[in-house]
Design a protein around this motif. Sequence first.
Motif, mmCIF file in Angstrom:
data_model
loop_
_atom_site.group_PDB
_atom_site.id
_atom_site.type_symbol
_atom_site.label_atom_id
_atom_site.label_comp_id
_atom_site.label_asym_id
_atom_site.label_seq_id
_atom_site.Cartn_x
_atom_site.Cartn_y
_atom_site.Cartn_z
ATOM 1 N N LYS A 1 0.841 -1.198 0.000
ATOM 2 C CA LYS A 1 0.000 0.000 0.000
ATOM 3 C C LYS A 1 0.875 1.246 0.000
ATOM 4 O O LYS A 1 0.375 2.346 -0.148
ATOM 5 C CB LYS A 1 -0.983 -0.011 1.171
ATOM 6 C CG LYS A 1 -0.412 -0.177 2.536
ATOM 7 C CD LYS A 1 -1.545 -0.221 3.573
ATOM 8 C CE LYS A 1 -1.017 -0.509 4.954
ATOM 9 N NZ LYS A 1 -2.073 -0.690 5.935
ATOM 10 N N GLU B 1 0.039 -9.715 2.901
ATOM 11 C CA GLU B 1 0.742 -10.988 3.065
ATOM 12 C C GLU B 1 0.122 -12.096 2.215
ATOM 13 O O GLU B 1 0.747 -13.130 1.972
ATOM 14 C CB GLU B 1 0.740 -11.414 4.542
ATOM 15 C CG GLU B 1 1.504 -10.478 5.465
ATOM 16 C CD GLU B 1 0.705 -9.288 5.953
ATOM 17 O OE1 GLU B 1 -0.466 -9.132 5.557
ATOM 18 O OE2 GLU B 1 1.257 -8.479 6.726
ATOM 19 N N ASP C 1 5.910 -3.893 3.516
ATOM 20 C CA ASP C 1 4.905 -3.717 4.563
ATOM 21 C C ASP C 1 5.564 -3.410 5.901
ATOM 22 O O ASP C 1 6.786 -3.524 6.050
ATOM 23 C CB ASP C 1 4.056 -4.990 4.697
ATOM 24 C CG ASP C 1 2.719 -4.746 5.410
ATOM 25 O OD1 ASP C 1 2.373 -3.576 5.659
ATOM 26 O OD2 ASP C 1 2.026 -5.735 5.718
ATOM 27 N N ILE C 2 4.713 -3.041 6.850
ATOM 28 C CA ILE C 2 5.122 -2.813 8.234
ATOM 29 C C ILE C 2 5.374 -4.154 8.919
ATOM 30 O O ILE C 2 4.554 -5.063 8.818
ATOM 31 C CB ILE C 2 3.973 -2.076 8.973
ATOM 32 C CG1 ILE C 2 3.800 -0.665 8.437
ATOM 33 C CG2 ILE C 2 4.184 -2.076 10.466
ATOM 34 C CD1 ILE C 2 5.008 0.204 8.618
ATOM 35 N N VAL C 3 6.495 -4.252 9.620
ATOM 36 C CA VAL C 3 6.795 -5.444 10.408
ATOM 37 C C VAL C 3 7.001 -5.005 11.857
ATOM 38 O O VAL C 3 7.793 -4.104 12.132
ATOM 39 C CB VAL C 3 8.073 -6.151 9.897
ATOM 40 C CG1 VAL C 3 8.339 -7.413 10.723
ATOM 41 C CG2 VAL C 3 7.958 -6.489 8.417
ATOM 42 N N ASP C 4 6.269 -5.649 12.747
ATOM 43 C CA ASP C 4 6.457 -5.370 14.179
ATOM 44 C C ASP C 4 7.081 -6.621 14.802
ATOM 45 O O ASP C 4 8.303 -6.740 14.891
ATOM 46 C CB ASP C 4 5.104 -5.000 14.809
ATOM 47 C CG ASP C 4 5.232 -4.685 16.284
ATOM 48 O OD1 ASP C 4 6.375 -4.537 16.779
ATOM 49 O OD2 ASP C 4 4.204 -4.587 16.974
ATOM 50 N N THR C 5 6.256 -7.576 15.205
ATOM 51 C CA THR C 5 6.814 -8.819 15.774
ATOM 52 C C THR C 5 7.309 -9.770 14.687
ATOM 53 O O THR C 5 8.097 -10.673 14.970
ATOM 54 C CB THR C 5 5.730 -9.553 16.577
ATOM 55 O OG1 THR C 5 4.652 -9.871 15.677
ATOM 56 C CG2 THR C 5 5.205 -8.697 17.708
ATOM 57 N N ASN D 1 5.244 -11.790 13.261
ATOM 58 C CA ASN D 1 4.338 -12.947 13.327
ATOM 59 C C ASN D 1 3.441 -13.064 12.094
ATOM 60 O O ASN D 1 3.168 -14.172 11.637
ATOM 61 C CB ASN D 1 3.450 -12.869 14.586
ATOM 62 C CG ASN D 1 4.266 -13.072 15.845
ATOM 63 O OD1 ASN D 1 5.365 -13.627 15.792
ATOM 64 N ND2 ASN D 1 3.736 -12.635 16.983
ATOM 65 N N THR D 2 2.984 -11.921 11.598
ATOM 66 C CA THR D 2 2.087 -11.971 10.429
ATOM 67 C C THR D 2 2.825 -12.526 9.211
ATOM 68 O O THR D 2 2.282 -13.343 8.468
ATOM 69 C CB THR D 2 1.529 -10.560 10.108
ATOM 70 O OG1 THR D 2 1.030 -9.990 11.311
ATOM 71 C CG2 THR D 2 0.429 -10.619 9.089
HETATM 72 C C1 PRP Z 1 0.390 -4.240 10.234
HETATM 73 C C2 PRP Z 1 1.081 -4.771 8.991
HETATM 74 C C3 PRP Z 1 1.126 -6.248 9.230
HETATM 75 C C4 PRP Z 1 1.180 -6.351 10.746
HETATM 76 C C5 PRP Z 1 2.587 -6.645 11.179
HETATM 77 O O1 PRP Z 1 -0.976 -4.275 10.053
HETATM 78 O O2 PRP Z 1 0.386 -4.420 7.822
HETATM 79 O O3 PRP Z 1 -0.016 -6.886 8.707
HETATM 80 O O4 PRP Z 1 0.786 -5.098 11.295
HETATM 81 O O5 PRP Z 1 2.672 -6.870 12.579
HETATM 82 P P1 PRP Z 1 3.518 -8.097 13.140
HETATM 83 O O6 PRP Z 1 4.876 -8.048 12.523
HETATM 84 O O7 PRP Z 1 3.565 -7.862 14.633
HETATM 85 O O8 PRP Z 1 2.786 -9.359 12.802
HETATM 86 P P2 PRP Z 1 -1.968 -3.549 11.044
HETATM 87 O O9 PRP Z 1 -2.425 -4.510 12.081
HETATM 88 O O10 PRP Z 1 -1.347 -2.283 11.548
HETATM 89 O O11 PRP Z 1 -3.204 -3.233 10.138
HETATM 90 P P3 PRP Z 1 -3.267 -2.688 8.620
HETATM 91 O O12 PRP Z 1 -3.443 -3.923 7.768
HETATM 92 O O13 PRP Z 1 -4.437 -1.784 8.638
HETATM 93 O O14 PRP Z 1 -1.969 -1.983 8.322
#
Ligand code: PRP
Length: 213
Positions: free
Chosen positions: A119, A145, A158-162, A164-165
Amino acid sequence: MSSSQVIIALTKGRILDEVLPLFEQTDIIPLEDIKNSRKLIFDTNRDNIQLMVMRGSDVPTYVEFGSADMGVVGKDLLMEYGSEEFYEPLDLKLARCRLMTAEPTNPGPIQGRPKVATKFVNIAKKYFAEQGKQIELIKLNGALELAPAMGLADSIVDIVDTGNTLKANGLEPKELIAQISSRVIVNKASMKIKNTAIREILGKLREAVANNQ
Ligand code: PRP
Protein backbone atom coordinates in the motif's frame (compact mmCIF):
# COMPACT_ATOMS: atom_id res chain seq x y z
CA MET A 1 -11.85 30.47 15.83
CA SER A 2 -9.64 31.85 18.58
CA SER A 3 -5.95 32.28 17.78
CA SER A 4 -5.10 29.94 20.65
CA GLN A 5 -7.62 27.16 19.83
CA VAL A 6 -5.57 24.10 18.85
CA ILE A 7 -7.07 21.09 17.07
CA ILE A 8 -4.96 17.94 17.12
CA ALA A 9 -5.66 15.07 14.66
CA LEU A 10 -4.82 11.68 16.13
CA THR A 11 -4.41 8.37 14.30
CA LYS A 12 -6.91 5.78 15.47
CA GLY A 13 -5.90 2.22 16.34
CA ARG A 14 -2.63 1.13 17.89
CA ILE A 15 -1.08 4.63 17.82
CA LEU A 16 -4.08 6.03 19.75
CA ASP A 17 -3.65 3.37 22.47
CA GLU A 18 -0.09 4.55 23.03
CA VAL A 19 -0.63 8.28 22.46
CA LEU A 20 -3.54 8.85 24.85
CA PRO A 21 -1.47 7.93 27.95
CA LEU A 22 1.31 10.24 26.71
CA PHE A 23 -1.19 13.08 26.28
CA GLU A 24 -2.51 12.36 29.76
CA GLN A 25 1.05 12.80 31.09
CA THR A 26 1.04 16.26 29.51
CA ASP A 27 -2.34 17.04 31.09
CA ILE A 28 -4.34 16.82 27.85
CA ILE A 29 -7.25 14.55 28.73
CA PRO A 30 -10.35 14.03 26.56
CA LEU A 31 -13.64 14.66 28.38
CA GLU A 32 -15.10 11.44 26.92
CA ASP A 33 -13.85 7.91 26.38
CA ILE A 34 -12.42 8.38 22.86
CA LYS A 35 -11.93 4.67 22.19
CA ASN A 36 -15.55 3.76 22.92
CA SER A 37 -17.26 6.70 21.28
CA ARG A 38 -18.62 7.04 17.74
CA LYS A 39 -17.81 10.75 17.82
CA LEU A 40 -14.81 11.97 15.85
CA ILE A 41 -14.04 15.25 17.63
CA PHE A 42 -13.58 15.62 21.37
CA ASP A 43 -13.25 18.43 23.89
CA THR A 44 -10.52 18.03 26.49
CA ASN A 45 -9.86 19.27 30.03
CA ARG A 46 -8.01 22.13 28.34
CA ASP A 47 -10.42 24.76 27.01
CA ASN A 48 -8.23 25.57 24.02
CA ILE A 49 -7.43 22.00 22.87
CA GLN A 50 -9.65 19.62 20.89
CA LEU A 51 -8.77 16.16 19.61
CA MET A 52 -9.93 14.54 16.36
CA VAL A 53 -9.59 10.85 15.56
CA MET A 54 -9.18 9.52 12.02
CA ARG A 55 -7.32 7.10 9.78
CA GLY A 56 -3.59 7.75 9.81
CA SER A 57 -3.49 8.30 6.06
CA ASP A 58 -5.86 11.28 6.46
CA VAL A 59 -3.91 13.01 9.26
CA PRO A 60 -1.30 14.63 6.94
CA THR A 61 -4.11 15.95 4.70
CA TYR A 62 -5.97 17.58 7.62
CA VAL A 63 -2.75 19.16 8.88
CA GLU A 64 -1.47 20.29 5.47
CA PHE A 65 -4.74 22.11 4.75
CA GLY A 66 -5.01 23.55 8.27
CA SER A 67 -8.26 21.83 9.30
CA ALA A 68 -6.12 20.43 12.10
CA ASP A 69 -3.27 22.49 13.60
CA MET A 70 -1.29 19.48 14.74
CA GLY A 71 -1.32 15.74 14.03
CA VAL A 72 0.08 12.48 15.31
CA VAL A 73 0.84 9.95 12.58
CA GLY A 74 3.24 7.13 11.73
CA LYS A 75 6.43 7.98 9.84
CA ASP A 76 5.42 5.37 7.22
CA LEU A 77 2.33 7.38 6.26
CA LEU A 78 4.31 10.64 6.32
CA MET A 79 6.90 9.16 3.96
CA GLU A 80 4.13 7.90 1.69
CA TYR A 81 2.32 11.27 1.75
CA GLY A 82 5.58 12.98 0.91
CA SER A 83 4.66 16.63 1.60
CA GLU A 84 6.94 19.42 2.79
CA GLU A 85 3.89 21.49 3.64
CA PHE A 86 4.03 20.92 7.39
CA TYR A 87 6.65 20.76 10.14
CA GLU A 88 7.65 17.49 11.80
CA PRO A 89 9.10 18.75 15.09
CA LEU A 90 8.85 15.71 17.34
CA ASP A 91 9.38 11.93 17.33
CA LEU A 92 7.08 10.48 20.01
CA LYS A 93 9.06 7.21 19.85
CA LEU A 94 5.79 5.27 20.10
CA ALA A 95 4.29 2.51 17.94
CA ARG A 96 7.77 1.63 16.75
CA CYS A 97 8.10 -0.84 13.90
CA ARG A 98 10.00 -1.33 10.64
CA LEU A 99 9.06 -0.85 7.02
CA MET A 100 10.54 -3.82 5.16
CA THR A 101 10.49 -5.88 2.04
CA ALA A 102 9.42 -9.48 2.58
CA GLU A 103 9.54 -12.57 0.40
CA PRO A 104 8.29 -16.16 0.57
CA THR A 105 10.54 -18.35 2.71
CA ASN A 106 10.62 -20.78 -0.22
CA PRO A 107 10.42 -18.55 -3.29
CA GLY A 108 9.52 -19.99 -6.69
CA PRO A 109 11.06 -18.82 -9.98
CA ILE A 110 10.32 -15.20 -10.96
CA GLN A 111 9.13 -14.56 -14.53
CA GLY A 112 10.00 -11.13 -15.95
CA ARG A 113 10.08 -8.10 -13.66
CA PRO A 114 9.50 -8.99 -9.99
CA LYS A 115 6.03 -7.97 -8.83
CA VAL A 116 5.88 -6.11 -5.50
CA ALA A 117 2.56 -5.68 -3.68
CA THR A 118 2.21 -2.79 -1.23
CA LYS A 119 0.00 0.00 0.00
CA PHE A 120 3.12 2.19 0.21
CA VAL A 121 3.50 2.71 -3.54
CA ASN A 122 5.38 6.03 -3.39
CA ILE A 123 7.89 4.72 -0.84
CA ALA A 124 8.37 1.47 -2.78
CA LYS A 125 8.80 3.29 -6.11
CA LYS A 126 11.51 5.52 -4.61
CA TYR A 127 13.23 2.69 -2.74
CA PHE A 128 13.53 0.33 -5.73
CA ALA A 129 14.57 3.19 -8.03
CA GLU A 130 17.39 4.05 -5.59
CA GLN A 131 18.40 0.38 -5.61
CA GLY A 132 18.39 0.45 -9.42
CA LYS A 133 15.85 -2.39 -9.44
CA GLN A 134 13.16 -2.66 -12.09
CA ILE A 135 9.97 -3.90 -10.52
CA GLU A 136 6.25 -3.88 -11.17
CA LEU A 137 4.21 -2.35 -8.35
CA ILE A 138 0.82 -3.71 -7.37
CA LYS A 139 -1.25 -1.44 -5.13
CA LEU A 140 -3.23 -3.19 -2.40
CA ASN A 141 -4.98 -1.69 0.63
CA GLY A 142 -4.45 -4.41 3.22
CA ALA A 143 -3.77 -8.12 3.82
CA LEU A 144 -0.62 -7.73 1.71
CA GLU A 145 0.74 -10.99 3.06
CA LEU A 146 -1.80 -12.87 0.93
CA ALA A 147 -0.40 -11.60 -2.35
CA PRO A 148 2.69 -13.84 -2.66
CA ALA A 149 0.77 -16.95 -1.51
CA MET A 150 -1.90 -16.31 -4.15
CA GLY A 151 0.61 -15.71 -6.94
CA LEU A 152 -0.32 -12.03 -7.25
CA ALA A 153 3.17 -10.79 -6.30
CA ASP A 154 6.71 -12.07 -5.71
CA SER A 155 7.29 -9.90 -2.65
CA ILE A 156 5.68 -7.21 -0.51
CA VAL A 157 6.63 -3.95 1.20
CA ASP A 158 4.91 -3.72 4.56
CA ILE A 159 5.12 -2.81 8.23
CA VAL A 160 6.79 -5.44 10.41
CA ASP A 161 6.46 -5.37 14.18
CA THR A 162 6.81 -8.82 15.77
CA GLY A 163 7.15 -10.54 12.39
CA ASN A 164 4.34 -12.95 13.33
CA THR A 165 2.09 -11.97 10.43
CA LEU A 166 4.86 -12.62 7.90
CA LYS A 167 5.74 -15.95 9.47
CA ALA A 168 2.10 -17.08 9.62
CA ASN A 169 1.89 -16.50 5.87
CA GLY A 170 5.11 -18.22 4.81
CA LEU A 171 7.06 -14.98 4.37
CA GLU A 172 10.30 -13.65 5.83
CA PRO A 173 11.59 -10.08 6.22
CA LYS A 174 14.40 -9.12 3.82
CA GLU A 175 15.48 -5.49 3.41
CA LEU A 176 14.93 -2.69 5.94
CA ILE A 177 13.53 0.40 4.24
CA ALA A 178 12.97 2.59 7.32
CA GLN A 179 12.57 2.54 11.10
CA ILE A 180 9.08 3.80 11.88
CA SER A 181 7.58 5.58 14.90
CA SER A 182 4.81 8.08 15.59
CA ARG A 183 5.59 11.71 14.78
CA VAL A 184 3.98 15.04 15.61
CA ILE A 185 3.33 17.27 12.61
CA VAL A 186 2.29 20.94 12.69
CA ASN A 187 0.58 23.11 10.10
CA LYS A 188 2.96 25.88 9.02
CA ALA A 189 0.48 28.76 9.34
CA SER A 190 -0.78 27.47 12.72
CA MET A 191 2.81 27.41 13.98
CA LYS A 192 2.97 31.17 13.31
CA ILE A 193 -0.54 32.19 14.37
CA LYS A 194 -0.88 29.91 17.40
CA ASN A 195 2.79 29.82 18.31
CA THR A 196 2.49 30.15 22.09
CA ALA A 197 -0.16 27.44 22.48
CA ILE A 198 1.57 25.02 20.08
CA ARG A 199 5.01 25.56 21.63
CA GLU A 200 3.57 24.83 25.04
CA ILE A 201 2.04 21.54 23.85
CA LEU A 202 5.24 20.53 22.02
CA GLY A 203 7.39 21.37 25.05
CA LYS A 204 5.29 19.22 27.38
CA LEU A 205 5.16 16.33 24.90
CA ARG A 206 8.94 16.53 24.42
CA GLU A 207 9.40 16.37 28.20
CA ALA A 208 7.05 13.38 28.52
CA VAL A 209 8.88 11.53 25.71
CA ALA A 210 12.22 12.15 27.44
CA ASN A 211 10.83 10.95 30.80
CA ASN A 212 9.58 7.74 29.18
CA GLN A 213 12.90 6.76 27.62
C1 PRP B 1 0.39 -4.24 10.23
C2 PRP B 1 1.08 -4.77 8.99
C3 PRP B 1 1.13 -6.25 9.23
C4 PRP B 1 1.18 -6.35 10.75
C5 PRP B 1 2.59 -6.64 11.18
O1 PRP B 1 -0.98 -4.27 10.05
O2 PRP B 1 0.39 -4.42 7.82
O3 PRP B 1 -0.02 -6.89 8.71
O4 PRP B 1 0.79 -5.10 11.30
O5 PRP B 1 2.67 -6.87 12.58
P1 PRP B 1 3.52 -8.10 13.14
O6 PRP B 1 4.88 -8.05 12.52
O7 PRP B 1 3.56 -7.86 14.63
O8 PRP B 1 2.79 -9.36 12.80
P2 PRP B 1 -1.97 -3.55 11.04
O9 PRP B 1 -2.43 -4.51 12.08
O10 PRP B 1 -1.35 -2.28 11.55
O11 PRP B 1 -3.20 -3.23 10.14
P3 PRP B 1 -3.27 -2.69 8.62
O12 PRP B 1 -3.44 -3.92 7.77
O13 PRP B 1 -4.44 -1.78 8.64
O14 PRP B 1 -1.97 -1.98 8.32
